[in-house]
Design a protein around this motif. Sequence first.
Motif, PDB file in Angstrom:
ATOM      1  N   UNK A  94       7.632  -4.373  -5.904  1.00 17.03           N
ATOM      2  CA  UNK A  94       8.386  -4.552  -4.668  1.00 17.03           C
ATOM      3  C   UNK A  94       8.439  -3.286  -3.838  1.00 17.03           C
ATOM      4  N   UNK A  95       8.586  -2.135  -4.505  1.00 16.03           N
ATOM      5  CA  UNK A  95       8.613  -0.870  -3.767  1.00 16.03           C
ATOM      6  C   UNK A  95       7.266  -0.575  -3.121  1.00 16.03           C
ATOM      7  N   UNK A  96       6.187  -0.936  -3.818  1.00 17.60           N
ATOM      8  CA  UNK A  96       4.855  -0.736  -3.226  1.00 17.60           C
ATOM      9  C   UNK A  96       4.707  -1.614  -1.983  1.00 17.60           C
ATOM     10  N   UNK A  97       5.179  -2.862  -2.080  1.00 11.24           N
ATOM     11  CA  UNK A  97       5.114  -3.734  -0.907  1.00 11.24           C
ATOM     12  C   UNK A  97       5.989  -3.200   0.223  1.00 11.24           C
ATOM     13  N   UNK A  98       7.157  -2.680  -0.120  1.00  6.73           N
ATOM     14  CA  UNK A  98       8.058  -2.149   0.901  1.00  6.73           C
ATOM     15  C   UNK A  98       7.437  -0.936   1.599  1.00  6.73           C
ATOM     16  N   UNK A  99       6.851  -0.031   0.837  1.00  2.11           N
ATOM     17  CA  UNK A  99       6.230   1.143   1.453  1.00  2.11           C
ATOM     18  C   UNK A  99       5.012   0.734   2.287  1.00  2.11           C
ATOM     19  N   UNK A 100       4.278  -0.270   1.840  1.00  2.94           N
ATOM     20  CA  UNK A 100       3.140  -0.755   2.633  1.00  2.94           C
ATOM     21  C   UNK A 100       3.627  -1.343   3.951  1.00  2.94           C
ATOM     22  N   UNK A 101       4.714  -2.103   3.905  1.00  2.00           N
ATOM     23  CA  UNK A 101       5.285  -2.689   5.116  1.00  2.00           C
ATOM     24  C   UNK A 101       5.751  -1.595   6.075  1.00  2.00           C
ATOM     25  N   UNK A 102       6.414  -0.562   5.544  1.00  2.69           N
ATOM     26  CA  UNK A 102       6.901   0.525   6.394  1.00  2.69           C
ATOM     27  C   UNK A 102       5.724   1.267   7.026  1.00  2.69           C
TER      28      UNK A 102
END
Length: 154
Positions: A94-102
């Motif tokens: 989830x954190x990887x997806x969040x950083x990718x989104x940011x």
Amino acid sequence: MYPEHPTTSHPRAAVEVHQPVPLAPTMAAPAPLVPMQPGSVPAVVSIVLPDGRIITGYAVNPVQPEPVAAKPAVSRAAVNIALGGIGFAAVCGGLILLTTFIAALTALITQLITLAAVIFGGWIAIQVFGASSSKGGTTVNIRKAVFKRNSFNR
């Protein structure tokens, strides 16, 4: 110079060594002995030792300890550690997806700012370097103006 050893020989006696043999296998943690009345009088047993002595006594059956509760195949701590690892892996995803989104949102905002700067800069360039002929509007010839006492008169 040195005294000599006495040459008298001592009579050597035959020595016989007996190694003890355990009667029952030893347990790591023996159960406490609890005195109990036997249900019936046990039979008397006689044992002949290798050196010819006879020992007579009662044959007592060893007390069977209570069975230990069966342990699960996998300990509870191991299960908790495994579940924690699975949860950590899910959070990392989830954190990887969040950083990718940011990162994608940052790139989008940067592109929008660049696009606005190009469009606005183009509009300014057209205004400055565009057609110099006046198509209407008011033209003021400043050379004819007269300045007196810090005021502008026409």
